[in-house]
Design a protein around this motif. Structure first.
Motif, PDB file in Angstrom:
ATOM      1  N   MET A  84       0.818  -1.160   0.066  1.00 34.25           N
ATOM      2  CA  MET A  84       0.037   0.029   0.008  1.00 34.25           C
ATOM      3  C   MET A  84       0.996   1.404   0.119  1.00 34.25           C
ATOM      4  SD  MET A  84      -3.213  -1.142   2.630  1.00 34.25           S
ATOM      5  CE  MET A  84      -3.712   0.495   2.603  1.00 34.25           C
ATOM      6  N   ALA A  85       1.967   1.244   0.881  1.00 33.71           N
ATOM      7  CA  ALA A  85       2.781   2.504   0.722  1.00 33.71           C
ATOM      8  C   ALA A  85       3.529   2.651  -0.501  1.00 33.71           C
ATOM      9  CB  ALA A  85       3.697   2.147   2.170  1.00 33.71           C
ATOM     10  N   ASP A  86       3.863   1.531  -0.961  1.00 34.30           N
ATOM     11  CA  ASP A  86       4.639   1.564  -2.306  1.00 34.30           C
ATOM     12  C   ASP A  86       3.714   1.984  -3.460  1.00 34.30           C
ATOM     13  OD1 ASP A  86       6.963   0.672  -1.002  1.00 34.30           O
ATOM     14  OD2 ASP A  86       6.662  -1.386  -2.005  1.00 34.30           O
ATOM     15  N   ALA A  87       2.559   1.655  -3.376  1.00 34.61           N
ATOM     16  CA  ALA A  87       1.500   2.259  -4.247  1.00 34.61           C
ATOM     17  C   ALA A  87       1.229   3.468  -4.371  1.00 34.61           C
ATOM     18  CB  ALA A  87      -0.084   1.264  -4.297  1.00 34.61           C
ATOM     19  N   VAL A  88       1.338   4.009  -2.980  1.00 32.73           N
ATOM     20  CA  VAL A  88       0.912   5.538  -2.896  1.00 32.73           C
ATOM     21  C   VAL A  88       2.120   6.477  -3.514  1.00 32.73           C
ATOM     22  CG1 VAL A  88       0.998   7.320  -1.276  1.00 32.73           C
ATOM     23  CG2 VAL A  88      -0.592   5.490  -0.795  1.00 32.73           C
ATOM     24  N   ASP A 105       8.868  12.358  -0.379  1.00 35.03           N
ATOM     25  CA  ASP A 105      10.064  11.740   0.140  1.00 35.03           C
ATOM     26  C   ASP A 105       9.860  10.517   0.937  1.00 35.03           C
ATOM     27  OD1 ASP A 105      12.488  13.946  -0.176  1.00 35.03           O
ATOM     28  OD2 ASP A 105      11.020  15.014   0.733  1.00 35.03           O
ATOM     29  N   VAL A 106       8.580  10.614   1.660  1.00 34.23           N
ATOM     30  CA  VAL A 106       8.253   9.590   2.699  1.00 34.23           C
ATOM     31  C   VAL A 106       6.706   9.291   2.427  1.00 34.23           C
ATOM     32  CG1 VAL A 106       8.175   9.073   5.178  1.00 34.23           C
ATOM     33  CG2 VAL A 106       9.903  10.082   4.518  1.00 34.23           C
ATOM     34  N   VAL A 107       6.100   8.027   2.672  1.00 33.40           N
ATOM     35  CA  VAL A 107       4.936   7.692   2.548  1.00 33.40           C
ATOM     36  C   VAL A 107       4.683   7.243   4.132  1.00 33.40           C
ATOM     37  CG1 VAL A 107       3.053   6.081   1.703  1.00 33.40           C
ATOM     38  CG2 VAL A 107       4.723   7.433   0.244  1.00 33.40           C
ATOM     39  N   ILE A 108       3.460   7.182   4.706  1.00 29.98           N
ATOM     40  CA  ILE A 108       3.196   6.802   6.012  1.00 29.98           C
ATOM     41  C   ILE A 108       1.538   6.710   5.997  1.00 29.98           C
ATOM     42  CG2 ILE A 108       2.860   9.036   7.336  1.00 29.98           C
ATOM     43  CD1 ILE A 108       3.608   6.989   9.716  1.00 29.98           C
ATOM     44  N   LEU A 109       1.078   5.658   6.087  1.00 35.66           N
ATOM     45  CA  LEU A 109      -0.443   5.369   6.448  1.00 35.66           C
ATOM     46  C   LEU A 109      -0.749   4.963   7.746  1.00 35.66           C
ATOM     47  CD1 LEU A 109      -1.023   3.727   2.675  1.00 35.66           C
ATOM     48  CD2 LEU A 109      -1.663   6.152   3.308  1.00 35.66           C
ATOM     49  N   ASN A 110      -1.934   4.356   8.058  1.00 34.82           N
ATOM     50  CA  ASN A 110      -2.072   3.845   9.329  1.00 34.82           C
ATOM     51  C   ASN A 110      -2.508   2.240   9.265  1.00 34.82           C
ATOM     52  OD1 ASN A 110      -4.412   5.065   8.314  1.00 34.82           O
ATOM     53  ND2 ASN A 110      -5.490   4.853  10.452  1.00 34.82           N
ATOM     54  N   TYR A 111      -1.878   1.601  10.074  1.00 29.30           N
ATOM     55  CA  TYR A 111      -2.245   0.290  10.372  1.00 29.30           C
ATOM     56  C   TYR A 111      -3.838  -0.181  10.445  1.00 29.30           C
ATOM     57  CZ  TYR A 111      -2.124  -4.426  12.468  1.00 29.30           C
ATOM     58  OH  TYR A 111      -2.240  -5.818  12.777  1.00 29.30           O
ATOM     59  N   GLY A 112      -4.458   0.818  11.101  1.00 26.64           N
ATOM     60  CA  GLY A 112      -5.890   0.608  11.508  1.00 26.64           C
ATOM     61  C   GLY A 112      -6.725   0.836  10.097  1.00 26.64           C
TER      62      GLY A 112
END
Length: 250
Positions: A84-88, A105-112
């Motif tokens: 999912m992070a790579d897709a973004v 530079d960075v991607v962060i999503l949430n586990y929940g």
């Protein structure tokens, strides 16, 4: 006398209309919905083409995965989170670069926010809806190095497999932060562009560091639609585990 009578009748009705009304009684009954209720054939015939079209859209194959992926597979570096992070990063960066000349530079999503896993086999549009049923969109936050360090500290303290890309977090044997790198480099005194969701940008999941963002840009791109486009672009979604989170040993 007749006119007087009519006048008194009108006055009486007008007074009643103005009087406060009180609820006297509420009645109701339970109607069980079961197979015994006959279908409305006219309504069914009207809905059928739309239902069939939606089913066709939702069940159409977009890609394939040889193995199932679930967010609980591992403590860190889960294949579904990495995907999912790579897709973004892959789908959102060209849009952001075209608009700003900058790179994410960075991607962060949430586990929940990962609401479902992916079964082995065909990946469909329904798969994307199951993973991401919300209407969340991709946004890019410009963070100073201090806020990026706060982001990293958040990951270290929570020790939850939040999906990340472009970032590597290294724990020592006791679980404390040993080192963090962005695209293979140590954190520098500059601003970084972090892709996330419009839910997290408002401090969701206690990610308060986003509230200090210098600038926020929405891409008008729903995460679910991004995943659908990503699946369409790929023939096979292969589960990937790498070294985004590293736990050092004594």
């Amino acid at each position: 006398m007749k006119k007087l009578g009519i006048f008194l009748l009108i006055l009486s009705l007008w007074s009643c209309a103005d009087a406060p009304q009180k609820l006297a009684k509420i009645e109701g009954k339970q109607v069980r919905i079961s197979d015994s209720i006959k279908k409305n054939e006219e309504l069914e015939n009207f809905i059928a083409p739309y239902r069939n079209r939606i089913k066709e859209e939702m069940e159409g194959t977009l890609a394939f995965t040889p193995e199932a992926m679930n967010k609980s597979d591992f403590q860190f570096n889960t294949p579904i989170g990495n995907m999912m992070a790579d897709a973004v990063l892959e789908m959102a960066n060209p849009i952001f670069k075209e608009r700003t000349g900058k790179n994410i530079d960075v991607v962060i999503l949430n586990y929940g926010g990962i609401r479902s896993g992916i079964n082995a086999g065909d990946i469909t549009t329904r798969t994307a809806y199951n993973i991401m049923p919300f209407e969340n969109e991709v946004v890019i936050a410009e963070l100073a190095s201090g806020e990026l360090e706060a982001l990293i500290n958040y990951l270290v303290q929570n020790k939850v497999a939040h999906p990340i890309a472009g970032l590597q977090v290294i724990f020592d044997a006791e679980g404390n932060l040993s080192e963090a790198k962005v695209n293979g480099e140590k954190i520098q005194n500059k601003n970084y562009y972090v892709a996330t969701s419009d839910y997290l940008i408002k401090g969701g999941d206690r990610m308060d560091f986003f509230l200090e963002a210098k600038d926020v840009q929405s891409l008008d791109y729903k995460l679910r639609n991004l995943l659908i486009d990503y699946f369409k672009k790929k023939d096979t979604i292969a589960p990937v585990r790498d070294q985004r989170f590293i736990q050092l040993q004594n």
